[in-house]
Design an enzyme around this catalytic site. Structure first.
Site, mmCIF file in Angstrom:
data_model
loop_
_atom_site.group_PDB
_atom_site.id
_atom_site.type_symbol
_atom_site.label_atom_id
_atom_site.label_comp_id
_atom_site.label_asym_id
_atom_site.label_seq_id
_atom_site.Cartn_x
_atom_site.Cartn_y
_atom_site.Cartn_z
ATOM 1 N N LYS A 9 0.828 -1.200 0.000
ATOM 2 C CA LYS A 9 0.000 0.000 0.000
ATOM 3 C C LYS A 9 0.875 1.268 0.000
ATOM 4 O O LYS A 9 2.096 1.189 0.217
ATOM 5 C CB LYS A 9 -0.919 -0.044 1.228
ATOM 6 C CG LYS A 9 -1.972 -1.166 1.175
ATOM 7 C CD LYS A 9 -2.788 -1.193 2.464
ATOM 8 C CE LYS A 9 -3.940 -2.182 2.397
ATOM 9 N NZ LYS A 9 -4.736 -2.172 3.669
ATOM 10 N N TYR A 49 -12.510 -2.459 -3.200
ATOM 11 C CA TYR A 49 -13.002 -2.384 -1.815
ATOM 12 C C TYR A 49 -14.528 -2.286 -1.741
ATOM 13 O O TYR A 49 -15.078 -1.793 -0.748
ATOM 14 C CB TYR A 49 -12.349 -1.201 -1.090
ATOM 15 C CG TYR A 49 -10.942 -1.482 -0.603
ATOM 16 C CD1 TYR A 49 -10.653 -2.636 0.149
ATOM 17 C CD2 TYR A 49 -9.889 -0.600 -0.861
ATOM 18 C CE1 TYR A 49 -9.357 -2.893 0.609
ATOM 19 C CE2 TYR A 49 -8.590 -0.860 -0.392
ATOM 20 C CZ TYR A 49 -8.340 -1.998 0.335
ATOM 21 O OH TYR A 49 -7.063 -2.249 0.807
ATOM 22 N N ASN A 112 -1.804 0.073 7.378
ATOM 23 C CA ASN A 112 -1.297 -1.265 7.713
ATOM 24 C C ASN A 112 -0.487 -1.922 6.601
ATOM 25 O O ASN A 112 -0.319 -3.142 6.569
ATOM 26 C CB ASN A 112 -2.429 -2.152 8.225
ATOM 27 C CG ASN A 112 -3.502 -2.391 7.173
ATOM 28 O OD1 ASN A 112 -3.390 -1.884 6.056
ATOM 29 N ND2 ASN A 112 -4.505 -3.154 7.529
HETATM 30 P P1 IDP Z 1 -7.652 -6.885 5.673
HETATM 31 O O1 IDP Z 1 -6.873 -5.871 4.868
HETATM 32 O O2 IDP Z 1 -6.818 -7.460 6.779
HETATM 33 O O3 IDP Z 1 -8.305 -7.935 4.818
HETATM 34 P P2 IDP Z 1 -10.294 -5.692 5.969
HETATM 35 O O4 IDP Z 1 -11.190 -5.886 7.142
HETATM 36 O O5 IDP Z 1 -10.674 -6.381 4.689
HETATM 37 O O6 IDP Z 1 -8.814 -6.079 6.427
HETATM 38 O O7 IDP Z 1 -10.199 -4.123 5.708
HETATM 39 C C1 IDP Z 1 -9.605 -3.641 4.529
HETATM 40 C C2 IDP Z 1 -8.710 -2.488 4.869
HETATM 41 O O8 IDP Z 1 -9.511 -1.416 5.356
HETATM 42 C C3 IDP Z 1 -7.702 -2.756 6.007
HETATM 43 O O9 IDP Z 1 -6.539 -3.408 5.571
HETATM 44 C C4 IDP Z 1 -7.421 -1.333 6.461
HETATM 45 O O10 IDP Z 1 -6.524 -0.684 5.553
HETATM 46 C C5 IDP Z 1 -8.798 -0.676 6.322
HETATM 47 N N1 IDP Z 1 -9.532 -0.717 7.569
HETATM 48 C C6 IDP Z 1 -10.214 -1.752 8.107
HETATM 49 N N2 IDP Z 1 -10.776 -1.423 9.279
HETATM 50 C C7 IDP Z 1 -10.448 -0.141 9.508
HETATM 51 C C8 IDP Z 1 -10.716 0.791 10.559
HETATM 52 O O11 IDP Z 1 -11.386 0.491 11.539
HETATM 53 N N3 IDP Z 1 -10.190 2.048 10.414
HETATM 54 C C9 IDP Z 1 -9.440 2.411 9.335
HETATM 55 N N4 IDP Z 1 -9.158 1.570 8.327
HETATM 56 C C10 IDP Z 1 -9.645 0.316 8.418
#
Ligand code: IDP
Ligand code: MG
Length: 151
Positions: A9, A49, A112
């Site tokens: 990312k 997304y 992340n």
């Molecule tokens: P993943 O990337 O581990 O599969 P997902 O739940 O699919 O996680 O969420 C996609 C992306 O959305 C995450 O990697 C993160 O960048 C973002 N994200 C998820 N939850 C949050 C949040 O509570 N706050 C801000 N960003 C979030």
């Protein structure tokens, strides 16, 4: 054999962690099948997304993923999807184990560092969003027999 879509990312690219992150996938034994450096458009981000549309973090997520260039890769191997998720660590770096990418380099859930497909259907869908069929390279490594045990 499975294939999974991995994205370094914008924060991973900006922080100079491209090599570090690729090294972890390479070292794992997974095999690279495709790779490109690009900036994700808002339209592509919305498709990628789509499952998160309507969530409170959605707008920020689209802004983040489109804000700067990313490295997009396909990695393949036995259980590639689950293995890649393990190398990445849990979504929130606070929960991610030390030794995982997010656990070692992340602080915030919204920064992340990596994306990885979460299942076979998601992987097929996401790989198709980012790569044309002819962009996948079919090859064998001289080490494959030492990495992939055929049952
Ligand atoms: P993943 O990337 O581990 O599969 P997902 O739940 O699919 O996680 O969420 C996609 C992306 O959305 C995450 O990697 C993160 O960048 C973002 N994200 C998820 N939850 C949050 C949040 O509570 N706050 C801000 N960003 C979030
Ligand atoms: Mg996900």
């Amino acid at each position: 054999m499975e294939r999974t879509l991995i994205i370094i990312k914008p924060d991973g690219v900006q922080r100079g962690l491209i090599g570090e992150i690729i090294a972890r996938f390479e070292r794992s034994g997974l095999r690279l099948a495709a790779m490109k450096f690009m900036q994700i458009t808002p339209a592509l981000a919305a498709r990628h997304y789509a499952v998160h549309e309507g969530k409170r973090f959605y707008e920020g997520l689209i802004q983040y993923i489109t804000s700067a260039p990313v490295v997009v890769m396909a990695w393949e191997g036995l259980n590639a999807i689950q293995l890649a998720r393990k190398l990445m660590g849990k979504t929130n770096p606070l929960d991610a184990d030390a030794g995982s990418i997010r656990g070692d380099f992340g602080v915030s859930i919204g920064r992340n560092l990596v994306h990885g497909s979460d299942g076979p259907e998601t992987a097929a869908f996401e790989l198709g969003l980012f790569f044309a069929p002819e962009e996948f390279v079919t090859w064998e490594r001289c080490t494959d027999a030492w990495i992939f045990e055929e049952n």
